[in-house]
Each structure stands twice: as structure tokens, then as C-alpha cells.
Write a protein that holds these residues in place. Structure first.
Motif, short mmCIF file in Angstrom:
data_model
loop_
_atom_site.label_atom_id
_atom_site.label_comp_id
_atom_site.label_asym_id
_atom_site.label_seq_id
_atom_site.Cartn_x
_atom_site.Cartn_y
_atom_site.Cartn_z
N VAL A 39 0.87 -1.19 0.00
CA VAL A 39 0.00 0.00 0.00
C VAL A 39 0.89 1.22 0.00
O VAL A 39 1.87 1.28 0.76
CB VAL A 39 -0.91 -0.01 1.24
CG1 VAL A 39 -1.71 1.28 1.34
CG2 VAL A 39 -1.85 -1.21 1.22
N VAL A 40 0.55 2.19 -0.83
CA VAL A 40 1.39 3.40 -0.89
C VAL A 40 0.70 4.61 -0.31
O VAL A 40 1.33 5.63 -0.09
CB VAL A 40 1.86 3.69 -2.33
CG1 VAL A 40 2.73 2.56 -2.84
CG2 VAL A 40 0.69 3.93 -3.24
N GLY A 41 -0.64 4.52 -0.10
CA GLY A 41 -1.32 5.69 0.46
C GLY A 41 -2.71 5.34 0.94
O GLY A 41 -3.27 4.31 0.59
N ILE A 42 -3.24 6.26 1.73
CA ILE A 42 -4.63 6.10 2.20
C ILE A 42 -5.45 7.21 1.56
O ILE A 42 -5.18 8.39 1.76
CB ILE A 42 -4.70 6.19 3.73
CG1 ILE A 42 -3.98 5.00 4.37
CG2 ILE A 42 -6.13 6.18 4.23
CD1 ILE A 42 -2.71 5.23 5.01
N SER A 67 -10.25 0.17 12.49
CA SER A 67 -9.08 0.99 12.84
C SER A 67 -7.90 0.50 12.02
O SER A 67 -7.88 -0.63 11.54
CB SER A 67 -8.79 0.90 14.33
OG SER A 67 -8.54 -0.44 14.70
N ILE A 68 -6.90 1.38 11.87
CA ILE A 68 -5.73 1.07 11.02
C ILE A 68 -4.48 1.05 11.90
O ILE A 68 -4.31 1.89 12.78
CB ILE A 68 -5.56 2.16 9.94
CG1 ILE A 68 -6.59 1.94 8.83
CG2 ILE A 68 -4.16 2.11 9.34
CD1 ILE A 68 -6.46 2.95 7.72
N ILE A 69 -3.61 0.10 11.61
CA ILE A 69 -2.28 0.10 12.24
C ILE A 69 -1.28 0.15 11.11
O ILE A 69 -1.31 -0.69 10.20
CB ILE A 69 -2.04 -1.16 13.09
CG1 ILE A 69 -3.11 -1.27 14.17
CG2 ILE A 69 -0.65 -1.13 13.72
CD1 ILE A 69 -3.11 -2.59 14.90
N ILE A 70 -0.38 1.14 11.17
CA ILE A 70 0.67 1.26 10.15
C ILE A 70 1.96 0.77 10.78
O ILE A 70 2.34 1.20 11.87
CB ILE A 70 0.82 2.72 9.72
CG1 ILE A 70 -0.49 3.23 9.11
CG2 ILE A 70 1.97 2.87 8.74
CD1 ILE A 70 -0.50 4.70 8.81
N TYR A 71 2.63 -0.16 10.10
CA TYR A 71 3.90 -0.70 10.60
C TYR A 71 5.07 -0.04 9.90
O TYR A 71 4.92 0.57 8.85
CB TYR A 71 3.96 -2.22 10.39
CG TYR A 71 2.93 -2.96 11.23
CD1 TYR A 71 1.74 -3.41 10.68
CD2 TYR A 71 3.15 -3.17 12.60
CE1 TYR A 71 0.80 -4.06 11.45
CE2 TYR A 71 2.21 -3.83 13.37
CZ TYR A 71 1.03 -4.27 12.79
OH TYR A 71 0.11 -4.92 13.55
N GLU A 72 6.23 -0.17 10.53
CA GLU A 72 7.40 0.52 10.00
C GLU A 72 7.85 -0.05 8.65
O GLU A 72 8.58 0.61 7.92
CB GLU A 72 8.55 0.46 11.01
CG GLU A 72 8.34 1.45 12.15
CD GLU A 72 9.15 1.10 13.39
OE1 GLU A 72 9.99 0.19 13.31
OE2 GLU A 72 8.93 1.74 14.44
N ARG A 74 5.85 -0.53 6.29
CA ARG A 74 4.78 -0.03 5.41
C ARG A 74 3.64 -1.02 5.23
O ARG A 74 2.83 -0.88 4.32
CB ARG A 74 5.33 0.38 4.03
CG ARG A 74 6.16 1.64 4.08
CD ARG A 74 6.49 2.09 2.70
NE ARG A 74 7.27 3.32 2.75
CZ ARG A 74 7.89 3.84 1.71
NH1 ARG A 74 7.84 3.24 0.54
NH2 ARG A 74 8.56 4.97 1.83
N ILE A 76 0.08 -2.53 6.37
CA ILE A 76 -1.09 -1.91 7.02
C ILE A 76 -2.00 -3.02 7.49
O ILE A 76 -2.29 -3.96 6.73
CB ILE A 76 -1.84 -1.00 6.02
CG1 ILE A 76 -1.02 0.25 5.80
CG2 ILE A 76 -3.23 -0.66 6.54
CD1 ILE A 76 -1.73 1.31 5.00
#
Lengths: 94, 386
Positions: A39-42, A67-72, A74, A76
Motif C-alpha cells: 500500500v502506498v497511500g490512504i 481501525s488502522i495500524i501502520i507498521y514501519e 509499510r 497496514i
């Protein structure tokens, strides 16, 4: 729908090619999780609808209390009640 | 929202972003490879240690940041409240030092044996107020107390929080050991004159009116040939007239135990059946004292008893005091003590006659009673065969 984490690990061979995206899903009837890589963007984030932009396609997720969790790295992860997951696109994007 | 443990301990912040700008903010964070998690309300939770990096990544976005939350946030907000920190530290130290120790030992179920005696036996085995719970084994304490107190038939030590509840059961009168197997004679326990003899089994060897000595056979367990021969366990009722005496001497000067003023030794409140100790003077009450316990219950208007009561316990120590008696006091005390002794002598028999005498000697007064009492004089003696 894959129900347990153990089953999810056993099914990891079913991933799509890493250059586009990968998806894993697990959970129970009340609460699910979807892990996406590539994923490159929301584009849109609301409680009942999430729109994600990938390299070559878009992802539409409909559900509730998400809910969203973003990991280091990238990746999701989307948690909540997921009703549907749609993949749109496929054209080359620059 | 479930938070990570490191967020809770090392602090975290909550970033509030307008709903319309949230996707853009999340995209910035995704591009900067910065971890973030949104709550169901659209807020973003970030670790405190990375706040500056997040501010940099979210440049151009309108957002508000909460104060530092979690344990670190609590400490930062209260860093000047030294009293609070000292109080928490003191509480932690107190908790660590006291939670593992016995605060109170409560004994129940005892009647003849005093609580002080049982507590003393428990203390000898390692269970006492102030002892560490891990320094003794409850089962070993129970076995040790049972061994030292054959009057106890059962004991159980239970731990509830910091209180040791000790439940005991004493040997009842029914716990009489069974008679040893074998044959026996009935012999006289004292020198006496036989008043009456009733044989249940065996052969009578004396009759009413005979004078017998201590140890003389009254009913024999050896059966004669005409009764089939052999041995039996002799039994029966033999009453004899026994001469008894009681003697008392009271000195002109004596040391007696006098009760001092009572002092409060414990205070507790019982609310809805649960008792809470407010004050207790610890230690075994092994001194000579009276223990007085009072319970005050309260009644509301209309006669309804309220569900709480105040329990107070007092001790009244006994101290020795030297007294000098007058002649009248000497006679009165001597005869009072003699009467008590007479009662104990005749308690298991029937008083036939009594003659009481008394007089002053050099350093006090003496009183004596000579009595004739009819009582049971039987004693079993096993027949040794072979």
C-alpha cells in the motif's frame, strides 16, 4: 475466511507476487483483521469505509468500527468488523 | 482500544486530526515508515519517545497533541509533588515488608485449653505474629501442636490474607480409650469398710461390714470349678466407707493476687458480619489476668438492630499484694477455704459425718475437717497369666 493465526501461517504460500501487494486475513465472526503489504497511500478513512491506494490497484474495504495500524515496514493492518473487500484497478501507475 | 505495554509504561500521546485530513496524515506516516495506530474515533496513538519525529512527518497537517499519558505522563505531571512520590515509595516498602508476614493469629474452637496456651504452642512451632509465611510449614505446625497437646484431637491452620485462622477441637469425654483386652480383678483403691457390694461378673471376695486394705481383691476374675473355671473380667459396684480429711492453714501475712484497673487491649468493628480490627495489642496474654470482652450493638428508632457493632476487649492484670489479716479475717478465710476443700473431697461420694476443728498457732490460723464418706472404691487390676 481463515479463522486462526496458525491457519494463516500455513496459508502464506497463497500470496500474490510481492511486487504488487500481499494480503492475509484472519479473525472470527465478530472481529477480523486484514494485513496488506504494497500500500502506498490512504485515500479515504472513515469508520465504515476505507480506501487504500496500491502500486497498481485500489482497495475498498467496507465494515464497521474499523481501525488502522501502520507498521514501519509499510504494512497496514485493518482491524474491525469487515463486511467486504474489493480490489479495483490493475492499470500501470506511474 | 488496547494499548501496547511499552506505550503505557514509557508514555504515549494521542494526536487528534480532522476527519478530512486524516487520510493525508496517515499517508505521510506511511511514507515516513512511522508506526501509528488509529482508534475507533480516528485519533492516532504514538509513543512519547518519537514525538518530535511525528511532528516533523505531519508538517502541513492541522492536528492537536494531548499531554503525555501513561505512567511516564503521570510522573511528569507530578514530578514536583515530592510528598506524593514519597508516599508511593513508602507504601511500596510497607507493602513489601508486611504482606509476607503474619499480622494476627486467631484461635477458635478451644474450651478448656486457653488461647494463650495454643498461641504459645504455635509460636514454638514458628507461627506467631510477625513471622514470615514462608518460614514455617502449616502442616508441620499442626503436627507439632497435636504432639505437644494430647488434649487436642484436631487442629487446622488456614491463611486468609495476612491473618492465620487456627481452628481446634478438644478431646471430648467420649474419647475414652478402649479397655485393654484380658482378664482382671476388682481391687480396693483405698483402705475402707465395705458398705455394699454388687457383683456384675466374677466372684465376690468380701462382704458388707468387712475392713479392707488398699489393693485387696474385692471381686475376683478367677472363676471356681463349680462355675466352670477359667478367668473373666471382674466387674461390679463396691461402695466403701472412707475416712477423709481436709486441712487448711492461713498465715497472718499473705501475698494475694489483686486485680488492677482494666485496660483496653483491643478494639474492632463488625459491619455486616465482617470484623475489622482497629486496635490490638499484640503478644500472648500469658500473664495472670482477666479478659473482658464487650460488644455494643446499636438500635435504631423503631427497635431495629443496626448491622454494625463495636467490640472492645480489656485485660485486667493481677498483681501480688501483701496483706495482713486480723483474727476475724483469718478465721473467715480459713473456714471458707476449708469448705471448698470439703466439697471437692465429697464430690464423688456421700457425706456420712464431719467434724471440723480449728485454732490459732504462732503465725496464723489452721482449720481441719475429718469426714466419713461413702463412695465407689473399685479399681481394675489385670490378671497376669503365665
Amino acid at each position: 475466511m481463515i479463522n486462526t493465526k496458525k491457519q494463516r501461517e500455513e496459508k502464506s504460500g497463497s500470496r500474490a507476487p510481492a511486487s504488487d501487494f500481499s494480503l492475509e486475513a484472519w479473525g472470527t465472526g465478530k472481529r477480523q483483521s486484514v494485513l496488506l503489504e504494497g500500500v502506498v497511500g490512504i485515500k479515504n478513512f472513515a469508520k465504515n469505509e476505507i480506501e487504500l491506494k496500491g502500486k497498481k490497484c485500489d482497495f475498498f474495504i467496507k465494515g464497521a468500527e474499523m481501525s488502522i495500524i501502520i507498521y514501519e515496514n509499510r504494512a497496514i493492518e485493518i482491524k474491525g468488523r469487515i463486511y467486504s473487500f474489493e480490489l479495483v484497478g490493475g492499470e500501470d501507475r506511474k | 482500544m488496547i494499548l501496547r505495554l511499552d506505550y503505557i509504561f514509557f508514555g504515549y500521546r494521542v494526536i487528534k486530526i480532522e476527519e478530512s485530513e486524516l487520510p493525508r496524515a496517515l499517508t505521510y506516516l506511511l511514507g515516513a515508515r512511522m508506526q501509528a495506530r488509529t482508534s475507533e474515533g480516528g485519533e492516532i496513538v504514538i509513543p512519547e519517545r518519537s514525538l518530535s519525529k511525528y511532528r516533523k512527518a505531519l508538517r502541513g497537517i492541522n492536528y492537536s497533541v494531548s499531554e503525555c499519558l501513561g505512567v511516564l505522563g503521570f510522573l511528569k505531571r507530578n514530578r514536583n509533588r515530592y510528598g506524593l512520590a514519597l508516599g508511593i515509595l513508602a507504601l511500596l516498602v510497607y507493602y513489601i515488608l508486611t504482606i509476607g508476614r503474619v499480622w494476627d493469629v486467631r484461635v477458635s474452637g478451644n474450651e478448656e485449653i486457653t488461647t494463650a496456651q495454643i498461641k504459645s504452642a504455635l509460636a514454638d512451632s514458628g507461627l506467631s505474629e510477625g513471622a514470615r509465611w514462608g518460614s514455617f510449614s502449616r502442616s508441620e505446625v499442626e503436627m507439632s501442636v497435636l504432639k505437644n497437646y494430647p488434649e487436642l484431637s484436631w487442629i487446622n491452620v488456614n491463611r486468609r490474607g495476612v491473618v492465620a485462622y487456627v481452628d481446634v477441637r478438644e478431646m471430648s469425654g467420649n474419647d475414652v480409650p478402649d479397655k485393654a483386652p484380658g482378664f482382671s480383678n476388682v481391687v480396693s483403691a483405698v483402705d475402707c469398710v465395705i458398705e455394699e457390694i454388687t457383683v456384675v461378673s466374677g466372684v465376690a471376695k468380701v462382704s458388707a461390714g468387712e475392713t479392707v486394705k488398699k489393693g485387696q481383691i474385692l471381686i475376683s476374675g478367677v472363676l471356681p470349678a463349680e462355675l466352670g473355671g477359667g478367668f473373666t473380667r471382674a466387674s461390679g459396684i463396691v461402695k466403701g466407707r472412707v475416712s477423709e480429711s481436709a486441712y487448711v492453714k492461713v498465715g497472718r501475712e499473705e501475698e494475694i493476687l489483686v486485680s488492677a484497673e482494666k485496660e483496653l487491649s483491643g478494639l474492632s468493628v463488625t459491619i455486616f458480619g465482617k470484623t475489622v480490627n482497629i486496635l490490638k495489642k499484640y503478644g500472648n496474654l500469658d500473664m495472670e489476668c482477666d479478659i473482658i470482652e464487650t460488644t455494643d450493638k446499636y438500635v435504631a428508632y423503631g427497635g431495629r438492630v443496626l448491622p454494625f457493632s463495636l467490640n472492645r476487649s480489656y485485660i485486667r492484670k493481677k498483681v501480688t499484694e501483701r496483706v495482713v489479716y486480723t483474727d476475724e479475717q483469718l478465721v473467715k478465710i480459713a473456714h471458707s477455704r476449708l469448705a471448698s476443700m470439703r466439697l471437692s473431697v465429697i464430690s464423688d461420694g456421700e457425706l456420712i459425718s464431719v467434724r471440723t476443728d480449728g485454732g490459732f498457732d504462732g503465725d496464723g490460723y489452721f482449720a481441719k475437717s475429718d469426714m466419713f464418706v461413702v463412695k465407689d472404691v473399685c479399681e481394675e487390676k489385670i490378671i497376669q497369666i503365665g
